[in-house]
Each structure stands twice: as structure tokens, then as C-alpha cells.
Write a protein that holds these residues in place. Structure first.
Motif, mmCIF file in Angstrom:
data_model
loop_
_atom_site.group_PDB
_atom_site.id
_atom_site.type_symbol
_atom_site.label_atom_id
_atom_site.label_comp_id
_atom_site.label_asym_id
_atom_site.label_seq_id
_atom_site.Cartn_x
_atom_site.Cartn_y
_atom_site.Cartn_z
ATOM 1 N N THR A 102 0.823 -1.214 0.000
ATOM 2 C CA THR A 102 0.000 0.000 0.000
ATOM 3 C C THR A 102 0.854 1.260 0.000
ATOM 4 O OG1 THR A 102 -0.145 -0.230 2.391
ATOM 5 C CG2 THR A 102 -1.983 -1.063 1.118
ATOM 6 N N HIS B 159 5.572 -6.184 -4.401
ATOM 7 C CA HIS B 159 4.548 -6.864 -3.608
ATOM 8 C C HIS B 159 4.812 -8.362 -3.715
ATOM 9 C CE1 HIS B 159 1.194 -7.113 -1.082
ATOM 10 N NE2 HIS B 159 0.519 -6.082 -1.522
ATOM 11 N N SER C 73 8.129 -10.428 -4.081
ATOM 12 C CA SER C 73 8.750 -11.168 -2.980
ATOM 13 C C SER C 73 8.479 -12.661 -3.038
ATOM 14 C CB SER C 73 8.276 -10.605 -1.646
ATOM 15 O OG SER C 73 6.873 -10.684 -1.547
ATOM 16 N N ARG C 74 7.391 -13.070 -3.710
ATOM 17 C CA ARG C 74 7.053 -14.496 -3.665
ATOM 18 C C ARG C 74 6.969 -15.136 -5.054
ATOM 19 N NH1 ARG C 74 3.074 -14.794 1.695
ATOM 20 N NH2 ARG C 74 4.101 -13.085 2.773
ATOM 21 N N LYS D 104 13.042 -14.620 -1.182
ATOM 22 C CA LYS D 104 12.427 -13.295 -1.071
ATOM 23 C C LYS D 104 13.242 -12.265 -1.843
ATOM 24 C CE LYS D 104 9.159 -14.170 1.992
ATOM 25 N NZ LYS D 104 7.820 -13.729 2.204
ATOM 26 N N TYR E 8 13.022 -8.082 -2.439
ATOM 27 C CA TYR E 8 12.318 -6.876 -2.015
ATOM 28 C C TYR E 8 12.788 -5.642 -2.784
ATOM 29 C CZ TYR E 8 10.723 -9.481 2.167
ATOM 30 O OH TYR E 8 10.139 -10.372 3.024
ATOM 31 N N GLN F 101 14.349 -3.119 -1.858
ATOM 32 C CA GLN F 101 15.734 -2.702 -1.569
ATOM 33 C C GLN F 101 16.745 -3.586 -2.312
ATOM 34 O OE1 GLN F 101 13.523 -3.558 0.641
ATOM 35 N NE2 GLN F 101 14.272 -4.969 2.206
ATOM 36 N N ASP G 261 15.127 -1.116 6.270
ATOM 37 C CA ASP G 261 15.902 -1.894 5.291
ATOM 38 C C ASP G 261 16.194 -1.060 4.046
ATOM 39 O OD1 ASP G 261 15.714 -3.915 7.106
ATOM 40 O OD2 ASP G 261 14.263 -5.118 5.985
#
Ligand SMILES: Cc1cc2nc3c(=O)[nH]c(=O)nc-3n(C[C@H](O)[C@H](O)[C@H](O)COP(=O)(O)OP(=O)(O)OC[C@H]3O[C@@H](n4cnc5c(N)ncnc54)[C@H](O)[C@@H]3O)c2cc1C
Ligand SMILES: NC(=O)c1ccc[n+]([C@@H]2O[C@H](COP(=O)([O-])OP(=O)(O)OC[C@H]3O[C@@H](n4cnc5c(N)ncnc54)[C@H](OP(=O)(O)O)[C@@H]3O)[C@@H](O)[C@H]2O)c1
Length: 528
Positions: A391, A418, A448-449, A454, A456, A458, A490
């Protein structure tokens, strides 16, 4: 960093007085407490300076080493040991500067310490831990000489500009942003502001006063053995439980009440819970309904029960539209909070209210929470890097729509991420169109999935670190929005690493560089 028009905006120290914004704010609260006036006359610059020979009046150095939302409260309080009460009160806050209380952490604590604010339960992310600590510190405050002076919070703020003075907006529609296969339900929510006349700028948040779910309210009324027409405070019990009180974490006062009206082991247990202990290891899961179930033989009187509950607090949402692009319209991007404890489904109050309960045409009590320190750069040519997984995309959609509407020529780079590209790519059509049109100079995605490990935002930033550094060197502002607990830290760490690697600096120098970006308003956060 989304705080707002503070409820009691009391100006005694003039802006020309030789104090910083934070010092002035504290002094204003302090003198308001002392003077307790309706309309305080500003002191002259000389008077202000003469009254306080030293900056804060209490010899504090203004540093706040505890101002980090990832430090647990016990450690924060340790860091604040030996400091004046107002500083220890600040350390008790959740340190998110999220604005839900109507202030930032520093100003909320200063307002309590100056007795301009009497409510100790406004720090939503701090929850019961913060409220308990503030209660203890407030007892200390009560022993200080100015204890008798309590300034009621101002309720005269401009309509719709603070939690203390909401207005009604019309709910228009909702649309699910996840595609089938997603475990998440995130909704694009539209409001019409034409009836209330509110406006906003991108970066601001929207405060929503939600109503509790009727199913839950009725179960609680049944547990009390009451009728929903039972009158409490001139309203029906059903109305009070729906509109006025929080049915989420059971407050200490409810356990106190339960301890008063029961005996033996039950009484001991309720008393322990009221003191923040956890006799059965379930304290964290006890909402109001679960507390009643735990003490199921005990039936408080509806009036006493309502009195023992906390007032219903509004929730904030980052605005995901631009008033410049669509005047009179406002949109939000809301993740629906639902989870299960034992056999019971728990509903996030406001997110499920927006996602499931209100109907098109319904009026909702709302306010615009002005952002301080989260805004587009003043110079429309300044490049911006926006990092907003989940979000966290909300204010960046607004930034992009605003830059489009105003024809801002600055470059725009979005990092979005996401869980899964297939079903969790919010606003994908819109963002792809912005990319094609050139409004979105770069779009970097992180799922991420999707893979077996994972990945992300970053991680994506690190991959393109050289270009991130180039944008920084060109004067880009960096913005982060979303999860406060892990993601924001992070991402900041990744930024430090990028500055160190591509800006040829030591880690310490890179940390100072990023801190300097923050100080200059070039690195801004809106985290929750
Ligand atoms: C400045 C600001 C901007 C924000 N912007 C947005 C935004 O754009 N979009 C958005 O969706 N949210 C946003 N939020 C968060 C939002 O305000 C609410 O906190 C969120 O929607 C949850 O509120 P709720 O009333 O639905 O849930 P609540 O009734 O407040 O319940 C949430 C609580 O439920 C508990 N909980 C949640 N999940 C679990 C679980 N799996 N297991 C156990 N307990 C759990 C946690 O204690 C959590 O704190 C923002 C917050 C701030 C301060
Ligand atoms: N228990 C809770 O109360 C809880 C838990 C999560 C989120 N939230 C809150 O729920 C609201 C909405 O969440 P959301 O829709 O924004 O989605 P979200 O659940 O916060 O996740 C968005 C994306 O961020 C990833 N992510 C997780 N940890 C990260 C990290 N350290 N750094 C970078 N990315 C990370 C997630 O990956 P993975 O999920 O695959 O790891 C996911 O891909 C927010 O208020 C958030 O703080 C609450």
C-alpha cells in the motif's frame, strides 16, 4: 511523517522569537498551560527571549536518541533516563511520527507535559504499552506545581482539518486491486468531497472515523445480557458500541472493572491483566469480545462497561489521488486487515469498514491530515525516487497524477513491490501507461514471492545502485512509504550502502550523507 494541524494550535511565542520550530511549539504549549487563556496574546520577540534564557527552559539538549520505531519501549525509556519528563514522555511514544494522535511524537509529548493535551491514549502504534507508560509518567506530572492547569484541547480547528473536527464525505465506490490468486485484498476506494468542500495536497493523509461491525456489536450486547435498545448516555447501547467505543484491544480499565465485580482466581487474573501482566499468555489476543468470553460468568452493567472502554479512534490513509488532477475527488488504497485467532475471525476496524461495510452514497466522518515533511519538491524540475511496496504505492500514485496534472518536468522513478507479479501489481495498467507516456521515467519492480527466495524493493535498488546514485547526485529527492517496522529501515540501509559504494564513501560517511539528505528534506518518509 504525516502529522497534522495540531488540535490546540496555540501561538504565544511569535515566529520572530529566537527559537527553533520545536522549541517554539514546546514553549507555546508550556505557556498555554500556565496561562490557560482563551486567546493568548503573543509575546513580543523580546518578551519571549527574556522569559526563557535558554532554548527549551529545561536544559535538555533536544537530542532524541530513542527516536527510532524499531527500538523496544524498555530500551527507549532507558535512553531517556535522566531527561526532563516531557522527553521521557516522548520516548514512550511509538516514534513513528505517523500523525494518528494529531501531532508528531515530540509535539504530542510536549502537549501532555504542558497540560495542553489531557488524552494519554492517542498513540495508536504504541498501543497499551505507550498508554501505560504515559499514565505512569503523568502521575509524576500531577505532582508538579502546574498540575492544576489543564487546557482543554481546542475543538475550533477548521472543519475537516483535524481529528477533533471531522466533516462528512460521500463514499462513492471501491474496486479490488488484487487479481484472483492473491492472498491479499487491497481496495481502491473513492470519495466525493464536493459536499464537504475539502481539498488536499498530495502527501496528505485522510482520517476516517469507521464504525464497528454490527455482528460484533450484537454479540457483545448478547454477552452482556443486555438489549440493544438499553439506553447509555442518551443513545442506545447498540449505537454507542457501533459509533463511539473501540472494541479492539481490551483496555486495562475493562480488566479493572471485571476485577471489581468478580472474586477469587478470576479477580486475581483480571487484576493482573489490568496491570499489564499476562497470567495465561493470551493478553495480546484479548480484544473486548475475547475479554468478555474469558470472564464469561461476569456481566458488567452496560453503563459501567461502556465507561471502561476506550473511545473509537480514527484511522489514517495516505491519499492516492491528486486534487489538481481530479478536484473534489479523493482516493485511498486500503489493505483489508482480517485474521483469525483461535476460532474467531478478527476484522481490522477501518479497513474492513471501507472494504466491506459502507455502501455507495453513505456519509463518513473524515478529515484531511496535513503532511509535514512529506511532499513533492517545490521545484517541479527536481527528480524524485519513490519507494513504496504494497500500500506504500498510495502517495506515489498521487505524486505521479499531480506531476502529470501540473506538467512538472522532473524525472520520476518508482520502486514498487509486492508478493506476486501476476496478482499483486496494483494499478498496473495505469503505471504501464505512465511508463509508456514517459511520465514515469523508470519503474523498478520487486516480487517477494515469485521466486524461491524473497526479493524486495531494496534488493532491486541495490541492483541499480549506480543509477540511484546518479539521480541522487543530480539532486533527486527520495521518498519511502509503507511498513515502518522493517521495510523503511531496510530501504534506508540499502540507500546507505548505495551511497557508500557508488559515492565512494565510508559507511560512516554514507550514514551522515543520508542523515543530511533527511535534514534537508531530500529523504522523506511516510511510514506506519
Ligand atoms: C500516515 C498513515 C498512512 C497510512 N496509509 C495507509 C494506506 O495507504 N493503506 C493502508 O492500507 N493502510 C494505511 N495506514 C494504516 C491504517 O491507518 C490502519 O492502521 C490499517 O488500515 C489497519 O486499521 P484497521 O482499523 O483496519 O485495523 P485495526 O482494527 O486497527 O487492527 C489492526 C491491528 O490488528 C492486529 N493485526 C493485524 N493483522 C494481524 C495478524 N495477522 N495477527 C494478529 N494481529 C493482527 C495488529 O495489532 C494491528 O495493529 C496508514 C497509517 C498511517 C499512520
Ligand atoms: N501483522 C501485522 O500487523 C502486519 C503485517 C504485515 C503488514 N502489516 C501492515 O499491513 C498494511 C498493509 O500492508 P501492505 O499491503 O503494504 O503489504 P505488506 O504485507 O506490508 O507487504 C508488501 C510487500 O512488502 C514485502 N516486504 C515484507 N518485508 C519487507 C521488508 N523488510 N522490506 C521490503 N519489503 C518487505 C512483502 O513481502 P513478503 O510478505 O512476501 O515478505 C510484500 O511483498 C501496512 O500497514 C503494514 O504495515 C501489518
Amino acid at each position: 511523517m504525516n502529522q497534522m494541524t495540531r488540535p490546540p494550535k496555540i501561538e504565544i511565542i511569535p515566529s520572530s522569537a529566537p527559537f527553533s520550530e520545536a522549541q517554539r511549539s514546546w514553549l507555546n504549549g508550556f505557556f498555554a498551560g500556565l496561562l490557560s487563556t482563551d486567546g493568548p496574546a503573543p509575546l513580543s520577540a523580546e518578551q519571549g527571549a527574556a522569559v526563557l534564557q535558554e532554548p527549551t527552559g529545561d536544559a535538555d539538549d533536544g537530542e532524541a536518541p530513542w527516536h527510532d520505531q524499531t527500538i523496544p519501549i524498555a530500551d527507549r525509556m532507558k535512553l531517556a533516563e535522566g531527561r526532563p519528563l516531557r522527553r521521557r514522555m516522548m520516548a514512550a511514544m511509538a516514534q513513528q511520527d505517523c500523525g494518528q494522535c494529531g501531532y508528531n511524537c515530540n509535539d504530542y509529548s510536549d502537549a501532555i507535559a504542558s497540560k495542553a493535551e489531557a488524552r494519554l491514549n492517542l498513540c495508536v502504534p504504541g498501543g497499551k504499552e505507550t498508554a501505560r507508560m504515559l499514565k505512569a509518567l503523568n502521575e509524576e506530572l500531577a505532582k508538579t506545581p502546574a498540575a492544576s492547569v489543564v487546557v482543554a484541547p481546542a475543538t475550533t480547528a477548521e472543519p475537516g482539518r483535524s481529528r477533533d473536527n471531522p466533516v462528512a464525505a460521500t463514499f462513492v465506490s471501491r474496486r479490488l486491486l488484487n487479481r484472483s490468486g492473491s492472498e491479499k485484498a487491497t481496495w481502491h476506494i473513492d470519495f466525493d468531497l464536493s459536499g464537504c468542500g475539502l481539498d488536499y495536497v498530495v502527501g496528505d493523509s485522510f482520517g476516517i472515523f469507521a464504525r464497528n461491525a454490527l455482528g460484533l456489536v450484537d454479540q457483545i450486547i448478547a454477552m452482556l445480557g443486555a438489549s440493544h435498545t438499553t439506553e447509555v448516555n442518551g443513545k442506545t447501547l447498540r449505537e454507542v458500541l457501533t459509533d463511539d467505543v473501540s472494541l479492539a484491544p481490551a483496555p486495562d480499565t475493562l480488566f479493572e472493572l471485571l476485577s471489581f465485580i468478580t472474586g477469587g482466581a478470576q479477580r486475581e487474573k483480571a487484576r493482573a491483566l489490568a496491570q499489564g501482566e499476562d497470567p495465561d499468555g493470551d493478553a495480546a489476543t484479548l480484544d473486548v469480545m475475547a475479554a468478555l468470553q474469558k470472564f464469561s460468568g461476569v456481566r458488567p452493567h452496560p453503563e459501567a462497561f461502556v465507561e471502561a472502554l476506550e473511545p473509537l479512534q480514527p484511522r489514517l490513509y495516505s491519499i492516492s489521488s491528486s486534487h489538481n488532477a481530479t478536484p473534489g475527488k479523493l482516493s485511498l488504497t486500503v489493505d483489508c486487515v482480517r485474521y483469525v485467532v483461535g476460532k474467531r475471525k478478527r476484522l481490522g476496524l477501518a479497513s474492513t469498514f471501507l472494504a466491506e461495510r459502507i455502501k455507495p452514497g453513505d456519509q463518513v466522518k473524515v478529515y484531511v491530515q496535513k503532511a509535514h515533511g512529506f511532499a513533492l519538491p517545490q521545484d517541479p524540475k527536481t527528480p524524485i525516487i519513490m519507494i513504496g511496496p504494497g500500500t506504500g504505492i498510495a502517495p506515489f500514485r498521487a505524486f505521479l497524477l499531480d506531476r502529470k496534472a501540473t506538467g512538472a518536468p522532473g524525472k520520476n522513478w518508482l520502486f514498487f513491490g509486492h508478493r506476486r507479479s501476476e496478482c499483486d501489481f496494483f494499478y498496473s495498467d495505469e503505471l504501464n501507461a505512465m511508463k509508456t507516456s514517459g511520465l514515469l521515467t523508470r519503474m523498478s519492480l520487486a516480487w517477494s514471492r515469485d521466486g524461491d527466495r524473497k526479493f524486495y524493493v531494496q534488493d532491486r535498488m541495490r541492483e541499480v545502485g549506480r543509477e540511484v546514485w546518479t539521480w541522487l547526485a543530480e539532486g533527486a529527492n527520495v521518498y519511502v512509504c509503507g511498513d515502518a517496522k522493517r521495510m523503511a529501515k531496510d530501504v534506508e540501509r540499502a540507500l546507505v550502502d548505495i551511497v557508500a559504494q557508488f559515492g565512494a564513501r565510508t559507511t560512516d560517511e554514507a550514514v551522515s550523507f543520508v542523515a543530511e539528505l533527511k535534514k534537508k528534506g531530500r529523504f522523506q518518509l511516510d511510514v506506519y
